[in-house]
Design an enzyme around this catalytic site. Structure first.
Site, mmCIF file in Angstrom:
data_model
loop_
_atom_site.group_PDB
_atom_site.id
_atom_site.type_symbol
_atom_site.label_atom_id
_atom_site.label_comp_id
_atom_site.label_asym_id
_atom_site.label_seq_id
_atom_site.Cartn_x
_atom_site.Cartn_y
_atom_site.Cartn_z
ATOM 1 C CE LYS A 103 -3.943 -9.935 8.546
ATOM 2 N NZ LYS A 103 -4.891 -8.852 8.752
ATOM 3 C CB CYS A 145 -11.414 35.901 12.919
ATOM 4 S SG CYS A 145 -9.708 35.405 13.201
ATOM 5 C CD GLU A 167 2.186 -12.022 1.736
ATOM 6 O OE1 GLU A 167 2.754 -12.354 0.688
ATOM 7 O OE2 GLU A 167 1.000 -12.273 1.975
ATOM 8 C CB CYS A 205 -8.389 39.546 13.913
ATOM 9 S SG CYS A 205 -9.245 39.037 12.413
ATOM 10 C CB CYS A 214 -5.851 37.928 11.091
ATOM 11 S SG CYS A 214 -6.180 36.562 12.222
ATOM 12 C CB CYS A 268 -9.928 35.071 9.324
ATOM 13 S SG CYS A 268 -9.261 36.702 9.690
ATOM 14 C CE1 TYR A 311 -4.724 -14.717 1.279
ATOM 15 C CE2 TYR A 311 -5.239 -12.375 1.128
ATOM 16 C CZ TYR A 311 -5.623 -13.679 1.424
ATOM 17 O OH TYR A 311 -6.892 -13.928 1.850
ATOM 18 C CE LYS A 360 -3.965 -7.497 14.000
ATOM 19 N NZ LYS A 360 -4.913 -7.538 12.886
ATOM 20 C CG ASP A 372 -6.286 -2.743 7.522
ATOM 21 O OD1 ASP A 372 -7.036 -3.737 7.575
ATOM 22 O OD2 ASP A 372 -6.265 -1.852 8.381
HETATM 23 O O1 JCF Z 1 -2.494 -9.097 3.255
HETATM 24 C C1 JCF Z 1 -3.314 -9.756 3.840
HETATM 25 N N1 JCF Z 1 -4.309 -9.157 4.437
HETATM 26 C C2 JCF Z 1 -3.190 -11.239 3.924
HETATM 27 C C3 JCF Z 1 -4.250 -12.020 4.392
HETATM 28 C C4 JCF Z 1 -2.005 -11.828 3.514
HETATM 29 C C5 JCF Z 1 -1.869 -13.194 3.581
HETATM 30 O O2 JCF Z 1 -0.729 -13.749 3.192
HETATM 31 C C6 JCF Z 1 -2.919 -14.026 4.041
HETATM 32 C C7 JCF Z 1 -4.113 -13.414 4.446
HETATM 33 C C8 JCF Z 1 -5.136 -14.234 4.913
HETATM 34 C C9 JCF Z 1 -4.950 -15.610 4.935
HETATM 35 N N2 JCF Z 1 -2.753 -15.376 4.082
HETATM 36 C C10 JCF Z 1 -3.755 -16.155 4.521
HETATM 37 C C11 JCF Z 1 -3.545 -17.585 4.549
#
Ligand code: JCF
Length: 671
Positions: A114, A408, A112, A411, A432, A426, A224, A314, A116
């Site tokens: 991750k 500006c 899936e 011009c 211009c 402007c 999650y 990452k 932020d």
């Molecule tokens: O989406 C996430 N930031 C995310 C964090 C998804 C996960 O499946 C995670 C997590 C942090 C710990 N699973 C664990 C065990």
């Protein structure tokens, strides 16, 4: 003090300050990667010189102490974080370790994105949401029940059968990009402080003592994992099964989740999402891979902060640091003056960036930016790169203040700032040169008149040689005139004249968009074209009449009326039409069109026609074209490289056709 001691002290002080900025103020001054590098350096130093380690070193405790004002909540099981994989090799090593420990040939992994955002734990008792907490330091977090209750997609009550007596779910609270951009846009307009990125926006919004403020922020939640469950029902066999059950109880889970049967599947999934990352509606910083079988997860267990059964692969960072070498002031098509920072080139969000927008004068003040400063640059989604923060302690002695011009730069007319507006403008309009240049560039652009091969350099040449003053002059150019210009040969002159000639045959919506009326983007242009059917009724429309068009409010209506009231604009439009620019008059859509009432999505790479071309053809047949797949989607045209949209269509059981099939249907519809 030894050199090492001094270095360790310096690193600790930095990390403590950055941690506070990050975790408590939700306003980091450095990028995550910079933070990680400092932490890594300190770790290494302490490993090589154990006498330097201190119990309160940031290496011993990363995370936040609970903020004052929130009840501490101790988690039933620690909330773990994830180990990172930065390369394909790291991922393969992870899989090898897992298989060796389990003595297995291949492992099924749940994949899936991750998100932020901010990790939270939510508890439902007998189906009622009773408790929510942040991750905190993993053991103890902050009670934020009221704030989480105010997030719209989090169910206050579970639905469906077999509701457990106790259910703890872990997931991520995040702010979708559109909400973030909108929030920051408003903050900039109102002169209040924008957030550096969606994660800080989520953190700052979640940790409000007044949940009324949280309620107004566009937050979302995605589960999650299952934290703890007490129920009459049997335990789950797999992570994916547990997630499916959560979804049935009404808890949001990732729509992109998938189970693969080996590490090769993980690689493919990663590639697919890396490709579609910028098009997602939310920030992700990687992919999470988990051993799907819960018994195997248990067998693998965890080490200190992270489970052995999961890893986060990452993506390239979306924030990096670099130096601002100078600021240029660009005058746009509508006269707005935008400061643009010239940067030392930096690789961020997957591309090399050497310019970043500073939005407006207030933004420079708010950032406290000076030339020579080190800054955090952010590039995410299809939004242009931005300067997110200034790293104050990296300012060199010769840093110079940035003066916003009063005239500006193109011009020399005096810039004007409307009351309550953040932008300086402007007001010379097409008088211009910068506005003339930008409006020509817009007119010829791909989604407007689509004149191939007419880049900014050539526009500059045409303006400098006086061959072109208005966009109408483009249609008066001949090959001899062009061939006289530098860098033009006979062939390239012929090609350009042909491309210009071809653009005469256009559509009303493209033409309206190409005019470059303030705040009339493609969507508004399309709606105006559909509503008025031809140019004359649009020119004659009143402010009131214009507001009957979907999404057109008093401001846009005012811009439209103002544009057509300008004699120079009318002259240019008349010339364009005299010079042969034309469009078909659309048949009014009375629901009789082939595809009226249908919604289509086009995704992936098409071979015979462009995606834009396919979308235009669909619209011409009366279909709506959407950027995302939902239950309302009629069908999806998918080319090679199609990713999440294709998966979603398959999940929802929506018809998917390839380009060949699409072309053959198009033939029969148009027959
Ligand atoms: O989406 C996430 N930031 C995310 C964090 C998804 C996960 O499946 C995670 C997590 C942090 C710990 N699973 C664990 C065990």
């Amino acid at each position: 003090m030894s050199e090492h001691q001094a270095r360790a002290k310096e690193l600790r002080e930095r990390l403590v300050r950055w941690s506070k900025e990050y975790y408590q103020d939700d306003a980091p001054s450095v990028s995550d990667s910079e933070f990680d590098r400092a932490l890594q350096a300190l770790r290494q130093l302490e490993q090589e010189h154990p006498e330097l380690a201190t119990p309160d070193s940031p290496t011993q405790r990363v995370g936040a102490e609970p903020l004052k004002g929130f009840e501490p909540v101790t988690h039933r099981h620690p909330m773990l974080s994830l180990d990172n994989a930065f390369s394909s090799d790291d991922l393969i090593d992870f899989d090898r370790r897992v298989r060796e420990r389990l003595d297995a040939a291949a492992i099924r992994y749940a994949c899936e994105p991750k998100l932020d955002g901010i990790a939270v734990s939510i508890v439902w008792r007998d189906g009622d949401l009773v408790l929510a907490a942040t991750r905190g330091d993993g053991r103890t977090g902050e009670g934020i029940t009221q704030n989480v209750r105010s997030i719209e997609c989090v169910p206050l009550q579970l639905k469906g059968a077999d509701i457990p007596a106790y259910l703890e779910v872990r997931g991520e609270v995040y702010m979708p990009r559109a909400g973030f951009e909108q929030f920051n846009k408003r903050a900039r307009e109102e002169g209040s402080k924008p957030f550096v990125n969606p994660r800080n926006a989520a953190a700052g919004s979640l940790r409000q003592l007044d949940s009324g403020i949280t309620r107004k922020r566009p937050l979302a939640f995605c589960a999650y994992s299952l934290g703890h469950m007490e129920s009459d029902g049997g335990p789950f066999a797999s992570h994916s099964e547990a997630m499916q059950q959560l979804s049935e109880w009404g808890i949001p889970i990732s729509e992109y989740g998938r189970v693969v049967d080996s590490i090769a599947g993980c690689e493919a999934y990663y590639e697919e999402l890396a490709e579609s990352r910028q098009r997602l509606s939310f920030d992700i910083d990687g992919i999470v891979f988990k051993v799907d079988d819960l018994a195997l997860q248990q067998q693998l267990g965890a080490v200190s902060r992270a489970p052995r059964w999961a890893i986060a692969r990452k993506f390239p960072a979306q924030e990096e640091m670099t130096v601002v070498r100078g600021v240029e002031f660009q005058v746009g098509r509508t006269g707005a003056v935008t400061p643009v920072a010239r940067l030392d080139p930096v690789f961020v969000g997957g591309v090399t960036v050497s310019n970043a927008t500073l939005h407006n004068a207030d933004e420079i003040d708010r950032l406290g930016l000076m030339t020579g400063d080190t800054v955090v640059v952010r590039r995410a989604g299809d939004v242009i790169p931005q300067v997110a923060a200034v790293v104050a302690d990296r300012r060199p002695d010769d840093a110079e203040p940035i003066a916003f011009p009063e005239q500006c730069p193109a011009c020399d007319s005096t810039l004007v700032r409307a009351p309550g507006e953040a932008v300086w403008r402007c007001e010379s309009g097409l008088g211009c040169p910068a506005q003339r240049r930008a409006s020509i560039a817009h007119f010829v652009s791909r989604r407007a008149m689509d004149i191939d091969g007419l880049g900014e350099k050539i526009i500059d040449q045409l303006l400098a040689s006086d061959l072109v003053q208005t966009v109408a002059d483009l249609y008066r150019l001949n090959t001899e005139q062009l061939a006289d210009l530098e860098r033009f040969g006979e062939k390239s002159a012929e090609n350009l004249v042909a491309a210009i000639a071809k653009s005469r045959d256009t559509s009303l919506e493209r033409f309206i968009y190409a005019l470059g009326i303030r705040e009339v983007g493609e969507t508004t242009a399309r709606q105006l074209a559909a509503y008025f059917g031809n140019l004359d009724p649009l020119i004659q429309a009143s402010v009131e009449q214009l507001q009957e068009v979907e999404d057109v409010g008093p401001v846009v209506a005012g811009h439209v009326v103002g544009f057509f009231a300008e004699p120079a604009n009318r002259r240019t439009m008349d010339s364009l039409i005299d010079l042969g620019v034309h469009w078909p008059i659309p048949e009014p859509d009375q629901g009789g069109s082939q595809l009226s009432g249908q919604t289509w999505v086009v995704t992936g790479k098409l071979e015979a026609m462009s995606r834009d071309g396919a979308e235009e053809a669909l619209r011409a047949l009366g279909a709506k074209v959407s950027g995302s797949v939902s239950g309302k989607t009629t069908a999806v045209v998918a080319g090679p490289g199609a990713g999440s949209k294709l998966k979603k269509a398959e999940t929802l059981g929506i018809e998917v056709i390839d380009e060949t099939e699409f072309l053959s249907r198009l033939n029969s519809w148009q027959a």
